[in-house]
Design a protein around this motif. Structure first.
Motif, PDB file in Angstrom:
ATOM      1  N   GLY A 146       0.832  -1.207   0.000  1.00  0.00           N
ATOM      2  CA  GLY A 146       0.000   0.000   0.000  1.00  0.00           C
ATOM      3  C   GLY A 146       0.868   1.260   0.000  1.00  0.00           C
ATOM      4  N   ALA A 147       1.918   1.232   0.821  1.00  0.00           N
ATOM      5  CA  ALA A 147       2.831   2.388   0.890  1.00  0.00           C
ATOM      6  C   ALA A 147       3.593   2.558  -0.415  1.00  0.00           C
ATOM      7  CB  ALA A 147       3.804   2.214   2.054  1.00  0.00           C
ATOM      8  N   ALA A 148       3.739   1.447  -1.165  1.00  0.00           N
ATOM      9  CA  ALA A 148       4.445   1.482  -2.456  1.00  0.00           C
ATOM     10  C   ALA A 148       3.415   1.643  -3.583  1.00  0.00           C
ATOM     11  CB  ALA A 148       5.281   0.229  -2.638  1.00  0.00           C
ATOM     12  N   LEU A 149       2.490   2.533  -3.379  1.00  0.00           N
ATOM     13  CA  LEU A 149       1.488   2.901  -4.398  1.00  0.00           C
ATOM     14  C   LEU A 149       0.717   1.696  -4.923  1.00  0.00           C
ATOM     15  CD1 LEU A 149       3.704   5.387  -6.509  1.00  0.00           C
ATOM     16  CD2 LEU A 149       2.658   5.748  -4.266  1.00  0.00           C
ATOM     17  N   GLY A 150       0.512   0.704  -4.056  1.00  0.00           N
ATOM     18  CA  GLY A 150      -0.298  -0.459  -4.434  1.00  0.00           C
ATOM     19  C   GLY A 150       0.395  -1.439  -5.358  1.00  0.00           C
ATOM     20  N   GLN A 151       1.715  -1.413  -5.413  1.00  0.00           N
ATOM     21  CA  GLN A 151       2.432  -2.382  -6.268  1.00  0.00           C
ATOM     22  C   GLN A 151       2.298  -3.768  -5.611  1.00  0.00           C
ATOM     23  OE1 GLN A 151       6.013  -0.715  -8.441  1.00  0.00           O
ATOM     24  NE2 GLN A 151       5.984   0.740  -6.750  1.00  0.00           N
ATOM     25  N   GLN A 152       1.390  -4.551  -6.178  1.00  0.00           N
ATOM     26  CA  GLN A 152       0.925  -5.779  -5.540  1.00  0.00           C
ATOM     27  C   GLN A 152       2.038  -6.797  -5.303  1.00  0.00           C
ATOM     28  OE1 GLN A 152      -1.833  -6.578  -4.049  1.00  0.00           O
ATOM     29  NE2 GLN A 152      -1.271  -8.742  -3.735  1.00  0.00           N
ATOM     30  N   PHE A 153       3.053  -6.796  -6.182  1.00  0.00           N
ATOM     31  CA  PHE A 153       4.110  -7.815  -6.041  1.00  0.00           C
ATOM     32  C   PHE A 153       4.893  -7.659  -4.744  1.00  0.00           C
ATOM     33  CE2 PHE A 153       6.778  -4.545  -7.928  1.00  0.00           C
ATOM     34  CZ  PHE A 153       5.934  -3.958  -8.862  1.00  0.00           C
ATOM     35  N   VAL A 154       4.807  -6.480  -4.108  1.00  0.00           N
ATOM     36  CA  VAL A 154       5.439  -6.308  -2.780  1.00  0.00           C
ATOM     37  C   VAL A 154       4.752  -7.234  -1.767  1.00  0.00           C
ATOM     38  CG1 VAL A 154       5.760  -4.659  -0.872  1.00  0.00           C
ATOM     39  CG2 VAL A 154       6.213  -3.955  -3.232  1.00  0.00           C
ATOM     40  N   ALA A 155       3.442  -7.361  -1.906  1.00  0.00           N
ATOM     41  CA  ALA A 155       2.686  -8.240  -0.999  1.00  0.00           C
ATOM     42  C   ALA A 155       2.853  -9.708  -1.379  1.00  0.00           C
ATOM     43  CB  ALA A 155       1.205  -7.850  -1.021  1.00  0.00           C
ATOM     44  N   ASP A 156       3.059  -9.976  -2.667  1.00  0.00           N
ATOM     45  CA  ASP A 156       3.163 -11.367  -3.135  1.00  0.00           C
ATOM     46  C   ASP A 156       4.522 -12.002  -2.837  1.00  0.00           C
ATOM     47  OD1 ASP A 156       0.670 -10.912  -4.199  1.00  0.00           O
ATOM     48  OD2 ASP A 156       1.386 -10.597  -6.261  1.00  0.00           O
ATOM     49  N   ALA A 157       5.568 -11.173  -2.757  1.00  0.00           N
ATOM     50  CA  ALA A 157       6.925 -11.706  -2.576  1.00  0.00           C
ATOM     51  C   ALA A 157       7.072 -12.336  -1.195  1.00  0.00           C
ATOM     52  CB  ALA A 157       7.935 -10.578  -2.737  1.00  0.00           C
ATOM     53  N   ALA A 158       7.892 -13.371  -1.122  1.00  0.00           N
ATOM     54  CA  ALA A 158       8.126 -14.036   0.173  1.00  0.00           C
ATOM     55  C   ALA A 158       8.740 -13.069   1.181  1.00  0.00           C
ATOM     56  CB  ALA A 158       9.035 -15.245  -0.027  1.00  0.00           C
ATOM     57  N   ILE A 159       9.651 -12.240   0.681  1.00  0.00           N
ATOM     58  CA  ILE A 159      10.296 -11.242   1.554  1.00  0.00           C
ATOM     59  C   ILE A 159      10.432  -9.922   0.798  1.00  0.00           C
ATOM     60  CG2 ILE A 159      11.711 -12.949   2.783  1.00  0.00           C
ATOM     61  CD1 ILE A 159      14.148 -11.760   1.118  1.00  0.00           C
ATOM     62  N   ASN A 160      10.674  -8.873   1.537  1.00  0.00           N
ATOM     63  CA  ASN A 160      11.142  -7.613   0.945  1.00  0.00           C
ATOM     64  C   ASN A 160      12.390  -7.193   1.709  1.00  0.00           C
ATOM     65  OD1 ASN A 160       8.896  -6.100  -0.964  1.00  0.00           O
ATOM     66  ND2 ASN A 160       7.981  -7.548   0.464  1.00  0.00           N
ATOM     67  N   ILE A 161      13.398  -6.787   0.947  1.00  0.00           N
ATOM     68  CA  ILE A 161      14.579  -6.171   1.558  1.00  0.00           C
ATOM     69  C   ILE A 161      14.384  -4.665   1.410  1.00  0.00           C
ATOM     70  CG2 ILE A 161      17.067  -5.813   1.308  1.00  0.00           C
ATOM     71  CD1 ILE A 161      17.238  -8.745   0.365  1.00  0.00           C
ATOM     72  N   VAL A 162      14.494  -3.953   2.510  1.00  0.00           N
ATOM     73  CA  VAL A 162      14.321  -2.495   2.447  1.00  0.00           C
ATOM     74  C   VAL A 162      15.634  -1.842   2.866  1.00  0.00           C
ATOM     75  CG1 VAL A 162      12.983  -0.498   3.213  1.00  0.00           C
ATOM     76  CG2 VAL A 162      11.868  -2.753   3.041  1.00  0.00           C
ATOM     77  N   PHE A 163      16.168  -1.004   1.968  1.00  0.00           N
ATOM     78  CA  PHE A 163      17.373  -0.243   2.295  1.00  0.00           C
ATOM     79  C   PHE A 163      16.957   1.126   2.820  1.00  0.00           C
ATOM     80  CE2 PHE A 163      19.180  -3.070  -1.020  1.00  0.00           C
ATOM     81  CZ  PHE A 163      20.227  -3.612  -0.278  1.00  0.00           C
TER      82      PHE A 163
END
Ligand SMILES: Cc1cc2nc3c(=O)[nH]c(=O)nc-3n(C[C@H](O)[C@H](O)[C@H](O)COP(=O)(O)O)c2cc1C
Length: 236
Positions: A146-163
């Motif tokens: 949601g914070a990434a303008l609704g880019q759904q693949f952020v929710a679908d990915a097993a993990i997110n690495i955030v720098f």
């Protein structure tokens, strides 16, 4: 190798003297400024220093991937990706990615959602110990999307690495030019993750389109820390 005192002077002092122009190579701050309250620490498997996929193969196959399977990632893969991002590769504390004057402004977070033997949550990577500190319980992947303008693949990915970056670590040595150095540095770290992902048969993409304040709030960042990149990672 023995270091002469003149060399030491050049490594430690000269970068500060010419701070507005040059990025030297002294690791002057390898300790994160961010203080965690009551962190839960978990060791990561040792990173592998050899693999079957050449750097040329990784470069030629690197692509931004936004479709992931629902399979979980292993802890070994998570460990390898974080090490590629910011792991220590030298006794002096130098890392896989270069850093202006060794000021190390980047912090690396793991937003874990679907990892074998790891509870969903937000973790901060400690390069020195190659371990994770849990900063928050629970799966925040949908909120992060949601914070990434609704880019759904952020929710679908097993993990997110955030720098994220504490700009002050670099601008205190290099003034305004340090700001540019930090943006350059996150590009190096992100490319390492891209190439490591190819070598592990995983997909990733860099995401720069997000609301900074929302990501900062979701991750519980301190005031002096800014999010720079989100990298969802999943199996192909
Ligand atoms: C600074 C930067 C920001 C980016 N932000 C996004 C993003 O928010 N969402 C996205 O899907 N891709 C994003 N990308 C990835 C680009 O879309 C992608 O690199 C480009 O389409 C070229 O494809 P390739 O990476 O497969 O070569 C970004 C890339 C860069 C360098």
């Amino acid at each position: 190798m023995k270091m002469r005192s003149g060399s030491l002077f050049r490594l430690l002092i000269v970068p500060l003297m010419v701070s507005s122009l040059l990025a030297g190579c002294a690791p002057e701050n390898t300790q994160p400024d961010v203080v965690l309250s009551d962190p839960v620490e978990s060791a990561l498997p040792e990173p592998q220093l050899d693999g079957d996929v050449s750097v040329e193969r990784s470069l030629s196959e690197r692509r931004s991937v936004r479709d992931y399977s629902e399979e979980p990632l292993t802890l070994e893969a998570v460990s390898q990706l974080l090490w590629a991002a910011q792991g220590i590769t030298d006794q002096r504390g130098l890392r896989t990615a270069p850093s202006a004057g060794g000021t190390y402004p980047l912090e690396t977070y793991l937003v874990a959602g679907n990892v074998v033997d790891m509870s969903p949550g937000v973790y901060r990577y400690d390069p020195g110990a190659h371990q994770l500190s849990k900063v928050q319980d629970g799966d925040i992947r949908s909120e992060l999307a949601g914070a990434a303008l609704g880019q759904q693949f952020v929710a679908d990915a097993a993990i997110n690495i955030v720098f994220t970056a504490v700009f002050e670590r670099t601008t205190r040595a290099y003034g305004g030019r340090g700001t540019q150095y930090v943006y350059m540095e996150v590009g190096h770290a992100a490319q390492n993750v891209y190439l490591q992902a190819v070598a592990l048969d995983l997909g990733t993409v860099v995401i720069g389109a997000f609301h900074d304040d929302d990501v900062a709030e979701l991750l519980g960042l301190s005031q002096d820390e800014q999010p720079l990149y989100i990298m969802p990672v999943g199996k192909l």
